[in-house]
Design a protein around this motif. Sequence first.
Motif, PDB file in Angstrom:
ATOM      1  N   PRO A 130     -29.204  32.755 -60.291  1.00  0.00           N
ATOM      2  CA  PRO A 130     -28.549  31.470 -60.058  1.00  0.00           C
ATOM      3  C   PRO A 130     -29.457  30.269 -60.339  1.00  0.00           C
ATOM      4  CG  PRO A 130     -27.986  33.020 -58.323  1.00  0.00           C
ATOM      5  CD  PRO A 130     -29.073  33.670 -59.132  1.00  0.00           C
ATOM      6  N   LEU A 131     -30.724  30.339 -59.906  1.00  0.00           N
ATOM      7  CA  LEU A 131     -31.646  29.232 -60.159  1.00  0.00           C
ATOM      8  C   LEU A 131     -31.889  29.061 -61.654  1.00  0.00           C
ATOM      9  CD1 LEU A 131     -33.528  26.997 -59.236  1.00  0.00           C
ATOM     10  CD2 LEU A 131     -35.292  28.730 -58.810  1.00  0.00           C
ATOM     11  N   GLY A 156     -27.946  14.182 -61.582  1.00  0.00           N
ATOM     12  CA  GLY A 156     -28.116  14.768 -60.260  1.00  0.00           C
ATOM     13  C   GLY A 156     -27.551  16.167 -60.154  1.00  0.00           C
ATOM     14  N   ILE A 157     -27.857  16.800 -59.038  1.00  0.00           N
ATOM     15  CA  ILE A 157     -27.351  18.137 -58.723  1.00  0.00           C
ATOM     16  C   ILE A 157     -26.622  18.065 -57.386  1.00  0.00           C
ATOM     17  CG2 ILE A 157     -29.477  18.887 -57.540  1.00  0.00           C
ATOM     18  CD1 ILE A 157     -27.390  21.133 -59.879  1.00  0.00           C
ATOM     19  N   MET A 158     -25.514  18.781 -57.276  1.00  0.00           N
ATOM     20  CA  MET A 158     -24.699  18.776 -56.060  1.00  0.00           C
ATOM     21  C   MET A 158     -24.279  20.203 -55.749  1.00  0.00           C
ATOM     22  SD  MET A 158     -21.054  16.838 -55.465  1.00  0.00           S
ATOM     23  CE  MET A 158     -20.377  16.568 -53.827  1.00  0.00           C
ATOM     24  N   GLY A 159     -24.175  20.520 -54.460  1.00  0.00           N
ATOM     25  CA  GLY A 159     -23.713  21.849 -54.100  1.00  0.00           C
ATOM     26  C   GLY A 159     -23.114  21.914 -52.716  1.00  0.00           C
ATOM     27  N   HIS A 165     -27.387  25.513 -51.357  1.00  0.00           N
ATOM     28  CA  HIS A 165     -28.690  26.174 -51.399  1.00  0.00           C
ATOM     29  C   HIS A 165     -29.225  26.209 -52.825  1.00  0.00           C
ATOM     30  CE1 HIS A 165     -31.518  29.618 -51.574  1.00  0.00           C
ATOM     31  NE2 HIS A 165     -31.910  29.117 -50.417  1.00  0.00           N
ATOM     32  N   LEU A 166     -28.340  26.517 -53.771  1.00  0.00           N
ATOM     33  CA  LEU A 166     -28.759  26.537 -55.174  1.00  0.00           C
ATOM     34  C   LEU A 166     -29.198  25.148 -55.628  1.00  0.00           C
ATOM     35  CD1 LEU A 166     -29.122  27.823 -57.913  1.00  0.00           C
ATOM     36  CD2 LEU A 166     -26.646  27.628 -58.280  1.00  0.00           C
ATOM     37  N   ALA A 167     -28.428  24.117 -55.262  1.00  0.00           N
ATOM     38  CA  ALA A 167     -28.785  22.746 -55.630  1.00  0.00           C
ATOM     39  C   ALA A 167     -30.130  22.355 -55.017  1.00  0.00           C
ATOM     40  CB  ALA A 167     -27.690  21.784 -55.183  1.00  0.00           C
ATOM     41  N   PRO A 197     -24.883  22.528 -46.579  1.00  0.00           N
ATOM     42  CA  PRO A 197     -25.679  23.469 -47.379  1.00  0.00           C
ATOM     43  C   PRO A 197     -26.388  24.553 -46.581  1.00  0.00           C
ATOM     44  CG  PRO A 197     -26.955  21.510 -46.968  1.00  0.00           C
ATOM     45  CD  PRO A 197     -25.592  21.249 -46.366  1.00  0.00           C
ATOM     46  N   VAL A 198     -26.517  25.710 -47.187  1.00  0.00           N
ATOM     47  CA  VAL A 198     -27.509  26.690 -46.754  1.00  0.00           C
ATOM     48  C   VAL A 198     -28.845  26.144 -47.244  1.00  0.00           C
ATOM     49  CG1 VAL A 198     -28.342  29.060 -46.999  1.00  0.00           C
ATOM     50  CG2 VAL A 198     -25.875  28.605 -46.961  1.00  0.00           C
ATOM     51  N   ILE A 199     -29.815  26.054 -46.357  1.00  0.00           N
ATOM     52  CA  ILE A 199     -31.129  25.532 -46.729  1.00  0.00           C
ATOM     53  C   ILE A 199     -32.227  26.557 -46.495  1.00  0.00           C
ATOM     54  CG2 ILE A 199     -32.938  23.866 -46.092  1.00  0.00           C
ATOM     55  CD1 ILE A 199     -30.781  22.608 -47.800  1.00  0.00           C
ATOM     56  N   SER A 200     -32.230  27.142 -45.303  1.00  0.00           N
ATOM     57  CA  SER A 200     -33.336  28.008 -44.908  1.00  0.00           C
ATOM     58  C   SER A 200     -32.944  29.477 -44.891  1.00  0.00           C
ATOM     59  CB  SER A 200     -33.847  27.604 -43.514  1.00  0.00           C
ATOM     60  OG  SER A 200     -34.985  28.358 -43.166  1.00  0.00           O
TER      61      SER A 200
END
Length: 309
Positions: A130-131, A156-159, A165-167, A197-200
């Motif tokens: 994905p990255l 920009g990037i958005m998610g 998380h991907l963004a 977002p999922v971050i961690s």
Amino acid sequence: MDKKWWLLLVMGILAGSGIQAQEVMKLYPGKIPGAKAVPAAYKQKETIINGKVFGLSKVSDPSLSLYAADPQKANGTAVIICPGGGYAFLATDHEGEEVARRFAAQGVTAFVLKYRLPSDTIMVDQSSGPLQDAQQAIYLVRKNAAAWHINPSKVGIMGFSAGGHLAASLAVHYGDLKIKNPEGLSLRPDFAVLIYPVISFTASAHTGSVKNLIGPNATQAQKEYFSNELHVNSQTPITFLVHANDDDTVPVENTILFNQAMVKNKVSVETHLYQAGGHGYGMHNKKTSDDWFLRLQEWLLANQLLTAN
């Protein structure tokens, strides 16, 4: 603009809107780096709701859908949108196409990224797929900025959810090159928009996203690499965040951790936490009369990324 290897899949007006996806193009010109041969039985699946494609699973053929800005309002800003779905599904309708149409109507050229969902069936390293696709998407947008009337310094990037998380991963790991970049174009987003977002992957983690991206037996190093709050620094792009305090799918702590890391590193960040709303509401949080997209427009204006009408 070189279109020799782009596959035009869609052309027509989307239901209920005058904003159309002018092009849906393949993300890579040939063989995808790090990809395995896709078995015949591994086929993309569509989820249909009320006769409309709501989302996708088993994605192995990544693409980028273009929604050109309203020419009367366009100011060169562009955003790449990553739908959510826990790295098992892409919610391409309400966390992709609908959002892109609204951006385009406001003068922002939008792209919906159909990124590959991690699977060791189709990838040598499922955690990097994905990255890699997100890096390829921003590479394409910057490479063809002139043809699309885009300012390459306003991309920009958005998610949403796992797409968030991907963004965020692109925002902090843009320098970890996973694609061919012969021109040496910057893969750093100029801004990030992260919605619930999922971050961690180490604190208040969404276990489904963790398992789907890096597997059940991931090392601590892998978990820390994808804990994006740990990699924020002074070069991380300015960010806009939205979350609901009652989100029981992706805990609000994910957004709070990223906000704290941004403040610690003295990077501009704006965060909106709603009393309620749960998870997965896209642009329609029914628990509040506030429209977070209007707050986003104000933030874009304040940061010279949108032109006042």
